[in-house]
Design an enzyme around this catalytic site. Structure first.
Site, short mmCIF file in Angstrom:
data_model
loop_
_atom_site.label_atom_id
_atom_site.label_comp_id
_atom_site.label_asym_id
_atom_site.label_seq_id
_atom_site.Cartn_x
_atom_site.Cartn_y
_atom_site.Cartn_z
N HIS A 169 -7.01 -10.10 -1.61
CA HIS A 169 -6.94 -8.67 -1.23
C HIS A 169 -7.94 -7.88 -2.09
O HIS A 169 -7.56 -7.03 -2.91
CB HIS A 169 -5.51 -8.18 -1.45
CG HIS A 169 -5.16 -6.92 -0.74
ND1 HIS A 169 -6.02 -5.85 -0.64
CD2 HIS A 169 -4.02 -6.56 -0.09
CE1 HIS A 169 -5.42 -4.88 0.03
NE2 HIS A 169 -4.20 -5.28 0.38
N GLU A 219 -11.03 -8.33 2.73
CA GLU A 219 -10.17 -9.39 2.25
C GLU A 219 -10.46 -10.70 2.99
O GLU A 219 -10.43 -10.74 4.21
CB GLU A 219 -8.70 -8.99 2.45
CG GLU A 219 -8.39 -7.61 1.88
CD GLU A 219 -7.07 -7.06 2.37
OE1 GLU A 219 -6.10 -7.84 2.45
OE2 GLU A 219 -7.00 -5.85 2.67
#
Length: 306
Positions: A181, A282
């Site tokens: 992330h 991500e």
């Protein structure tokens, strides 16, 4: 200069290689800050030396919310239960986003809030190489009833190089998702362009509709939350004169996210203007690209940022 400094935030704790809260790294290529929670790199600053003047410039490759980090440090000092840190590269595992069948389970899984073991530290001509591991235990069994071992290798050198191994150490198969992330720093979100996703199908999580990325570059003028599938895994973030490159292997999904103004106001761990200063790109395997790992088998994924 080349050094690793282990720090314990709570005064009652003595920091060591086996027991620390925050690790600071500096070598001839970079400076980095890493937490044991989540084996999460919060900051990576690449040193770029001018061949003409010998002046060393610093290129920051990751963004972290100062408010979120301070909340984390305050919780450590007071022995409160710590939350996930918004910034750097949290690891989402074994699911991405909310749990599909139980909304009470933690968003993005548990890997980013667990304490990982630092199993090896090495230094070479390429920089510092660190290996972290996380294995199922009584805490993870509360959320996910599978036997696993995660191995995260992190090289802090001229580039930031991450290698994630997911191993099924049990006797039954399991399905899982994972995502790096990653939060990337920007001068201004309105001027940012992302290359590498043209022609790829994506789910718009704001409308729950599926589209195809028609334009060569992604640009931002509103809240954006997209999951791209069957991607090539190589991207460029253009921000004025600055460019960040991301190269991956075996990461078949990509998530592009910026909360814009109203969503940022609902977040409790960023300041009101943070939406202008970062974008999340991500690298992942989620939803239709989720993983199926057979008993006794493993899979490996990598990401390089420079």
């Amino acid at each position: 200069m080349s050094a690793i400094t282990f720090k314990a935030v709570n005064p009652s704790t003595v920091a060591s290689q086996q027991n620390f809260d925050v690790m600071e790294i500096e070598n001839e290529f970079c400076r980095a800050v890493i937490t044991r929670q989540g084996a999460q790199i919060l900051s990576f600053e690449r040193k770029i030396k001018s061949a003409e003047t010998d002046v060393v410039d610093v290129k920051s490759l990751l963004w972290c919310s100062e408010l979120s980090l301070q909340q984390f440090l305050d919780d450590l000092k007071s022995d409160r239960k710590t939350k996930a840190i918004r910034g750097g590269i949290p690891l989402c595992f074994p699911w991405f986003g909310g749990h599909l069948t139980d909304a009470k389970l933690p968003s993005h899984g548990f890997a980013r809030t667990q304490l990982w073991d630092l199993t090896s530290v090495d230094q070479s001509a390429q920089g510092h190489q660190l290996v972290f591991t996380l294995q199922n235990d009584a805490i993870t069994d509360l959320f996910w009833h599978h036997q696993f071992r995660l191995t995260l290798s992190m090289t802090c050198g001229e580039h930031l190089h991450l290698v994630l191994g997911i191993e099924n150490v049990g006797d039954t198969d399991f399905d899982c998702e994972f995502a790096w992330h990653s939060y990337f720093p920007l001068n201004a979100i309105e001027s940012v362009k992302i290359d590498g996703l043209q022609g790829k199908k994506f789910l718009d999580q704001l409308t729950n509709e599926t589209y195809v990325q028609e334009h060569a570059q992604i640009q931002f003028d509103q809240e954006t939350d997209r999951i791209y599938q069957d991607v090539a895994g190589n991207y460029q973030i253009h921000d004025g004169l600055q460019q960040i490159d991301i190269q991956t292997k075996n990461c078949k999904s990509a998530i592009v996210w910026n909360p814009w103004i109203k969503k940022t106001q609902r977040l409790e761990d960023v300041d009101a203007q943070a939406w202008q200063k970062f974008v999340c790109l991500e690298c992942a395997n989620v939803r239709e690209n989720r993983l199926h790992i057979k008993a006794g088998q493993s899979d490996q994924f990598s990401m390089v940022i420079f």
